[in-house]
Design a protein around this motif. Structure first.
Motif: not given
Length: 243
Positions: A216-231, A171-181
């Motif tokens: 989310a971890r890779r892009c932010s450097g925050n290792n507390q992020y375990k689960y995320a959603e992309a938009f 679907s040519d999706f690009k994750p422009d925004v990743i939200i930590d959940i």
């Protein structure tokens, strides 16, 4: 930090789309006090209830009852109070002038800062693409002084974010925004498990949340992020600085 004064409108084509694709984000906004409204356009009876239709003697009305029950349980898990089910037909969904006016009115009523719905491209699901166009057009109409809806003044243009589609790459999706959940993932998991009509998707979207958590971890450097959603974004970010 999520602003408690934020209005968030979520428009879901079918019964469970909002949970698979944005359940964590919805739960997070609710938890932090935002004003969350959910509109479910159809129950997905014809196109998104295959597990139920495999039962011998199944009927349209029975599938509808099951889907309504599943939705009611799922929104409880996420904490959403403002829920509307519009009972449109699915597969394929058609948008009439009356339906366009209805969503335009809803946007003016909620006056959302953010709208979450389907992205413009979704391989193998024409309803999702139809709803994406529907939401975008209604959002634009809601801002026009020439579109007169008694009792509902014009709204400002909301920021619109598209769900990650099931077939992301196709679907040519690009994750422009990743939200930590991470803090609300258990709520999303509980909500997903409410949908027995689509059990095959539960493990899929659990794995997807872990995958986006890794990003989310890779892009932010925050290792507390375990689960995320992309938009995806419908409009570019606008501001006075890089953020």
């Amino acid at each position: 930090m999520i602003d408690q004064n934020v209005n968030l409108l979520v428009v879901s084509a079918h019964a469970a789309d909002f949970v698979w694709r944005a359940g964590g984000t919805i739960a997070k906004y609710v938890k932090h006090g935002a004003n969350v409204h959910l509109v479910i356009l159809s129950y997905g009876i014809r196109g998104e209830s295959n597990d139920l239709w495999n039962i011998e003697g199944q009927t349209y009305e029975n599938v509808k009852k099951v889907r309504i029950s599943e939705i009611n349980e799922a929104v409880k898990c996420l904490g959403v109070k403002n829920v509307e089910m519009w009972d449109f037909e699915d597969y394929h969904m058609q948008i009439t002038e009356e339906r366009m006016d209805r969503l335009t009115r809803k946007i003016r009523e909620v006056r959302p800062h953010h709208i979450i719905s389907h992205g413009p491209k979704d391989a193998f699901n024409p309803d999702h693409e139809t709803v994406s166009k529907y939401v975008f057009e209604a959002s634009v109409l809601s801002t026009s002084n020439g579109v007169r809806i008694e009792g509902y003044p014009t709204a400002k243009q909301a920021r619109i974010f598209g769900f990650e589609p099931h077939q992301s790459e196709i679907s040519d999706f690009k994750p422009d925004v990743i939200i930590d959940i991470t803090e609300v993932y258990e709520q999303k998991e509980a909500a997903m498990n409410c949908f027995k009509a689509q059990q095959h998707l539960i493990d899929y979207y659990g794995a997807k949340a872990k995958l986006r958590g890794n990003h989310a971890r890779r892009c932010s450097g925050n290792n507390q992020y375990k689960y995320a959603e992309a938009f995806s974004r419908f409009f570019p970010y606008v501001g006075g600085e890089l953020v």
